[in-house]
Design a protein around this motif. Structure first.
Motif, short mmCIF file in Angstrom:
data_model
loop_
_atom_site.label_atom_id
_atom_site.label_comp_id
_atom_site.label_asym_id
_atom_site.label_seq_id
_atom_site.Cartn_x
_atom_site.Cartn_y
_atom_site.Cartn_z
N MET A 1 0.83 -1.21 0.00
CA MET A 1 0.00 0.00 0.00
C MET A 1 0.87 1.26 0.00
O MET A 1 0.57 2.24 -0.69
CB MET A 1 -0.92 -0.01 1.21
CG MET A 1 -2.15 0.83 1.03
SD MET A 1 -3.17 0.27 -0.35
CE MET A 1 -3.68 -1.34 0.24
N LYS A 2 1.95 1.24 0.79
CA LYS A 2 2.84 2.41 0.81
C LYS A 2 3.45 2.66 -0.56
O LYS A 2 3.57 3.81 -1.00
CB LYS A 2 3.93 2.20 1.88
CG LYS A 2 3.44 2.35 3.30
CD LYS A 2 4.53 2.07 4.30
CE LYS A 2 4.77 0.56 4.42
NZ LYS A 2 5.71 0.23 5.50
N GLU B 1 2.13 1.93 -3.46
CA GLU B 1 1.09 2.52 -4.32
C GLU B 1 0.94 4.01 -4.05
O GLU B 1 0.80 4.82 -4.97
CB GLU B 1 -0.24 1.82 -4.09
CG GLU B 1 -0.34 0.43 -4.68
CD GLU B 1 -1.74 -0.12 -4.57
OE1 GLU B 1 -2.70 0.56 -5.03
OE2 GLU B 1 -1.90 -1.22 -4.02
N ILE C 1 -7.75 4.26 -2.37
CA ILE C 1 -6.68 3.49 -1.75
C ILE C 1 -6.70 3.80 -0.26
O ILE C 1 -6.82 4.97 0.14
CB ILE C 1 -5.30 3.86 -2.35
CG1 ILE C 1 -5.23 3.39 -3.80
CG2 ILE C 1 -4.17 3.25 -1.54
CD1 ILE C 1 -3.93 3.73 -4.49
N TRP D 1 -4.63 3.08 3.42
CA TRP D 1 -3.56 2.55 4.25
C TRP D 1 -3.94 2.84 5.70
O TRP D 1 -3.90 3.97 6.15
CB TRP D 1 -2.22 3.19 3.88
CG TRP D 1 -1.08 2.76 4.78
CD1 TRP D 1 -0.94 1.58 5.43
CD2 TRP D 1 0.07 3.53 5.11
NE1 TRP D 1 0.23 1.54 6.15
CE2 TRP D 1 0.87 2.73 5.97
CE3 TRP D 1 0.50 4.81 4.77
CZ2 TRP D 1 2.08 3.20 6.50
CZ3 TRP D 1 1.71 5.26 5.28
CH2 TRP D 1 2.49 4.46 6.13
#
Length: 314
Positions: A1-2, A4, A113, A115
């Protein structure tokens, strides 16, 4: 995720960063700390801070005036905000893509998105983690960004006293403290209070009578606010007032406003975010917020908090 999120930041020329209403140092720290990091790393990008300013946090940063048109084709990043209702400036929906970065339980997912790291002490700690991950992609941290992220971590850990503080938290704080900013001045801005606030805290403690369950209840009505000439927002500065008192397990602040009674819940052990969720709120297991519509409903919340503390004792 980071990864992305890093790639998205690199690909957009315009980035608008939001945080929650009624901000605290972590909301400002993560929002503005991320902005400073992006501007330092990519000077040609346009990076804007959205939301209504909180005057008591002006020592951290000032926000931007943003037109509706500027949201077009912008990457929107929302920091430290669990649910959409609490996002300050609802125009975030008009951006091209929305990213959620948060450390609260993810009971209301939103954005393209997400996180979410509930093990992190603060969203500011997560932004520092994003910087560490993005070093090889050109991410840089300057003194101002370090100051902001450090403030956010300090604020949400209660100066590293809360259980959410981990070894990773101390490592982040240690690295941030190596940058050139005045920590003494920062602490003074964060924790010094006017005399009227100190007197009001003294009155609350004088009137305090903890319940048998270990619950402490603070009821602050509009008359009290007027008598001491303080605002609802200013009461946030002493929400931890009962944390050092022996035999108190959990405590609740009720603050009466024009259209609602704000609720702030804190705990030294019992899990309280379930109670908050039952009263139009939520948050961390030991630090949550809610809303009630009347003092009668407030009494019901106290009874539920009593039950939680009784179960914890047994």
């Amino acid at each position: 995720m980071k990864t992305e999120i890093i790639e998205l930041i690199k690909s957009y020329e315009k980035i608008i960063i939001h945080r929650h209403v009624r901000p605290d140092p972590d909301a400002y720290g993560s929002q503005a700390g991320l902005a400073e990091m992006i501007k330092t790393s990519f000077p040609n990008k346009t990076v804007l801070l959205a939301g209504e300013e909180e005057p008591s946090l002006n020592y951290l940063t000032r926000l931007d005036e943003i037109s509706d048109d500027q949201f077009k084709e912008a990457l929107v990043i929302v920091c430290d905000t669990a649910n959409e209702e609490r996002i300050c400036d609802q125009r975030y929906k008009t951006g091209d893509k929305v990213v959620k970065i948060d450390h609260h339980p993810n009971r209301e997912p939103y954005g393209d998105i997400m996180w979410v790291d509930t093990d992190s002490s603060s969203t500011s700690e997560m932004i520092f983690e994003l910087f560490t991950e993005g070093k090889n992609e050109g991410f840089q941290l300057n003194d101002e960004s370090a100051r902001l992220l450090y403030a956010g971590i300090v604020g949400d850990t209660g100066r590293f006293l809360f259980p959410s503080t981990t070894g990773k938290t101390f490592e982040a704080a240690s690295d941030l403290s190596k940058y050139n900013f005045d920590r003494t001045e920062l602490y003074e801005n964060m924790y010094q209070v006017p005399l009227k606030i100190a007197k009001f805290k003294g009155q609350l403690l004088t009137d305090l009578e903890p319940r048998k369950s270990g619950v402490a209840v603070f009821k602050i009505d509009k008359q009290m606010l007027e008598e001491y000439d303080i605002s609802s927002e200013e009461t946030h500065s002493f929400v931890g007032i009962a944390g050092d008192i022996e035999d108190i397990l959990a405590w609740v602040f009720f603050v009466e406003e024009d259209d609602v009674i704000r609720v702030r819940l804190r705990s030294k052990g019992p899990i309280i975010n379930g109670v908050a969720a039952d009263y139009n709120g939520g948050g961390h297991p030991m630090a949550s917020g809610a809303k009630v519509q009347s003092w009668e409903e407030a009494e019901k919340l106290v009874e539920d908090l009593d039950k939680v503390c009784h179960e914890y004792n047994n």
